[in-house]
Scaffold this motif. Structure first.
Motif, PDB file in Angstrom:
ATOM      1  N   MET A  80      96.248  64.724  37.424  1.00  0.00           N
ATOM      2  CA  MET A  80      95.855  65.610  36.331  1.00  0.00           C
ATOM      3  C   MET A  80      96.677  66.906  36.387  1.00  0.00           C
ATOM      4  N   ASN A  81      96.800  67.458  37.590  1.00  0.00           N
ATOM      5  CA  ASN A  81      97.583  68.697  37.753  1.00  0.00           C
ATOM      6  C   ASN A  81      99.043  68.505  37.352  1.00  0.00           C
ATOM      7  N   ALA A  82      99.577  67.318  37.615  1.00  0.00           N
ATOM      8  CA  ALA A  82     100.969  67.031  37.256  1.00  0.00           C
ATOM      9  C   ALA A  82     101.161  67.019  35.737  1.00  0.00           C
ATOM     10  N   ILE A  83     100.086  66.735  35.010  1.00  0.00           N
ATOM     11  CA  ILE A  83     100.133  66.764  33.547  1.00  0.00           C
ATOM     12  C   ILE A  83      99.985  68.202  33.042  1.00  0.00           C
ATOM     13  N   VAL A  84      99.029  68.927  33.613  1.00  0.00           N
ATOM     14  CA  VAL A  84      98.646  70.243  33.067  1.00  0.00           C
ATOM     15  C   VAL A  84      99.528  71.393  33.584  1.00  0.00           C
ATOM     16  N   HIS A  85      99.812  71.417  34.889  1.00  0.00           N
ATOM     17  CA  HIS A  85     100.506  72.569  35.473  1.00  0.00           C
ATOM     18  C   HIS A  85     101.878  72.897  34.870  1.00  0.00           C
ATOM     19  N   PRO A  86     102.732  71.895  34.602  1.00  0.00           N
ATOM     20  CA  PRO A  86     104.028  72.251  34.000  1.00  0.00           C
ATOM     21  C   PRO A  86     103.877  72.940  32.635  1.00  0.00           C
ATOM     22  N   LYS A  87     102.880  72.498  31.858  1.00  0.00           N
ATOM     23  CA  LYS A  87     102.630  73.102  30.540  1.00  0.00           C
ATOM     24  C   LYS A  87     102.156  74.544  30.701  1.00  0.00           C
ATOM     25  N   VAL A  88     101.281  74.778  31.680  1.00  0.00           N
ATOM     26  CA  VAL A  88     100.787  76.137  31.938  1.00  0.00           C
ATOM     27  C   VAL A  88     101.948  77.018  32.386  1.00  0.00           C
ATOM     28  N   ALA A  89     102.819  76.471  33.228  1.00  0.00           N
ATOM     29  CA  ALA A  89     103.974  77.235  33.734  1.00  0.00           C
ATOM     30  C   ALA A  89     104.887  77.678  32.589  1.00  0.00           C
ATOM     31  N   SER A  90     105.166  76.780  31.644  1.00  0.00           N
ATOM     32  CA  SER A  90     106.043  77.180  30.540  1.00  0.00           C
ATOM     33  C   SER A  90     105.329  78.143  29.590  1.00  0.00           C
ATOM     34  N   HIS A  91     104.031  77.966  29.414  1.00  0.00           N
ATOM     35  CA  HIS A  91     103.238  78.895  28.585  1.00  0.00           C
ATOM     36  C   HIS A  91     103.266  80.289  29.223  1.00  0.00           C
ATOM     37  N   PHE A  92     103.145  80.332  30.544  1.00  0.00           N
ATOM     38  CA  PHE A  92     103.162  81.615  31.265  1.00  0.00           C
ATOM     39  C   PHE A  92     104.510  82.316  31.085  1.00  0.00           C
ATOM     40  N   LYS A  93     105.600  81.547  31.186  1.00  0.00           N
ATOM     41  CA  LYS A  93     106.949  82.126  31.008  1.00  0.00           C
ATOM     42  C   LYS A  93     107.088  82.778  29.638  1.00  0.00           C
ATOM     43  N   ARG A  94     106.613  82.085  28.609  1.00  0.00           N
ATOM     44  CA  ARG A  94     106.670  82.643  27.252  1.00  0.00           C
ATOM     45  C   ARG A  94     105.830  83.920  27.165  1.00  0.00           C
ATOM     46  N   TRP A  95     104.642  83.879  27.779  1.00  0.00           N
ATOM     47  CA  TRP A  95     103.729  85.030  27.778  1.00  0.00           C
ATOM     48  C   TRP A  95     104.390  86.233  28.455  1.00  0.00           C
ATOM     49  N   VAL A  96     105.007  86.010  29.620  1.00  0.00           N
ATOM     50  CA  VAL A  96     105.656  87.099  30.369  1.00  0.00           C
ATOM     51  C   VAL A  96     106.743  87.752  29.521  1.00  0.00           C
ATOM     52  N   SER A  97     107.511  86.936  28.815  1.00  0.00           N
ATOM     53  CA  SER A  97     108.628  87.475  28.029  1.00  0.00           C
ATOM     54  C   SER A  97     108.158  88.436  26.933  1.00  0.00           C
ATOM     55  N   LYS A  98     106.874  88.355  26.585  1.00  0.00           N
ATOM     56  CA  LYS A  98     106.332  89.230  25.525  1.00  0.00           C
ATOM     57  C   LYS A  98     105.673  90.493  26.089  1.00  0.00           C
ATOM     58  N   GLN A  99     105.583  90.601  27.417  1.00  0.00           N
ATOM     59  CA  GLN A  99     104.888  91.744  28.020  1.00  0.00           C
ATOM     60  C   GLN A  99     105.837  92.919  28.212  1.00  0.00           C
ATOM     61  N   ASN A 100     105.249  94.107  28.130  1.00  0.00           N
ATOM     62  CA  ASN A 100     106.032  95.323  28.319  1.00  0.00           C
ATOM     63  C   ASN A 100     105.265  96.201  29.305  1.00  0.00           C
ATOM     64  N   ALA A 101     105.449  95.940  30.586  1.00  0.00           N
ATOM     65  CA  ALA A 101     104.734  96.679  31.629  1.00  0.00           C
ATOM     66  C   ALA A 101     105.574  96.671  32.898  1.00  0.00           C
ATOM     67  N   GLU A 102     105.188  97.480  33.874  1.00  0.00           N
ATOM     68  CA  GLU A 102     105.907  97.514  35.162  1.00  0.00           C
ATOM     69  C   GLU A 102     105.784  96.161  35.878  1.00  0.00           C
ATOM     70  N   TYR A 103     104.591  95.566  35.764  1.00  0.00           N
ATOM     71  CA  TYR A 103     104.361  94.252  36.378  1.00  0.00           C
ATOM     72  C   TYR A 103     103.206  93.558  35.665  1.00  0.00           C
ATOM     73  N   VAL A 104     103.110  92.250  35.878  1.00  0.00           N
ATOM     74  CA  VAL A 104     101.995  91.471  35.336  1.00  0.00           C
ATOM     75  C   VAL A 104     101.282  90.792  36.498  1.00  0.00           C
ATOM     76  N   ILE A 105     100.037  90.403  36.244  1.00  0.00           N
ATOM     77  CA  ILE A 105      99.283  89.647  37.248  1.00  0.00           C
ATOM     78  C   ILE A 105      98.969  88.268  36.689  1.00  0.00           C
ATOM     79  N   LYS A 106      99.254  87.255  37.512  1.00  0.00           N
ATOM     80  CA  LYS A 106      98.839  85.885  37.178  1.00  0.00           C
ATOM     81  C   LYS A 106      97.763  85.494  38.176  1.00  0.00           C
TER      82      LYS A 106
END
Length: 195
Positions: free
Chosen positions: A82-108
């Motif tokens: 199940m993780n092999a199905i879900v985790h890669p999608k979450v990882a790419s979603h996170f990358k897109r999310w980070v690219s839209k942030q404007n801060a010194e750092y983000v927390i995951k």
């Protein structure tokens, strides 16, 4: 962008600590929440989960969480699939999310950073810990779970001692006021390291 991981065992109070960072203007990404949203939204994930678990994986078009939990609770192999199905999608979603942030750092926030050997994905890692009896009480109250079930989950997670060894920062969340102060101190330390 500096990415800080925040982890901790069940009932340690990660959500409470995240609220402190949010109040300081730090963008926060909760991997588990996003994973659940993607499991409901993504047609690809839906198709793969139905293939893995059968039609009962979804009920009225929504993820059937009690059913999935019962399937993976004592079946490590199914959990890994199940993780092999879900985790890669979450990882790419996170990358897109980070690219839209404007801060010194983000927390995951991710409960199983060390269990999945993902520490290399973070610049720094904060672990939230609390006394076990307190954690058990919190989860029983929050999830209406049995003490036995909570202890099983705790025993399946890496021990606090192991997590602490691998972390850059530790917040002890037994007392809310003290924990908030520790979170503020960690925030200041991270900003200093970034500079």
């Amino acid at each position: 962008m500096v990415v800080v991981g925040l982890t901790g065992g069940i009932g340690s109070g990660k959500t409470t600590i995240l609220e402190v960072f949010k109040s300081l203007g730090v963008p926060v990404y909760i991997a588990d929440t996003e994973a659940k949203a993607l499991m409901n939204r993504s047609k690809v994930i839906k198709r793969k989960l139905i293939h893995l678990f059968g039609e009962e994986a979804y009920k009225n078009g929504k993820l059937n969480r009690p059913y999935l939990s019962s399937k993976i609770f004592n079946n490590k192999e199914l959990l890994i699939k199940m993780n092999a199905i879900v985790h890669p999608k979450v990882a790419s979603h996170f990358k897109r999310w980070v690219s839209k942030q404007n801060a010194e750092y983000v927390i995951k926030e991710a409960a199983i950073i060390f269990e999945n050997n993902l520490q290399s994905q973070y610049n720094y890692i904060i672990t939230v810990v609390a006394d076990e009896d307190l954690r058990i009480k919190r989860v029983i109250k929050r999830d209406n779970a049995s003490e036995e079930k909570v202890k099983t989950i705790i025993n399946n997670q890496l021990s606090d001692a192991e997590k602490i060894k691998k972390s850059d920062f530790v917040i002890i969340n037994n007392d809310l006021h003290e924990a908030k102060q520790q979170a503020l101190n960690v925030h200041k330390e991270i900003l200093k390291k970034i500079k």
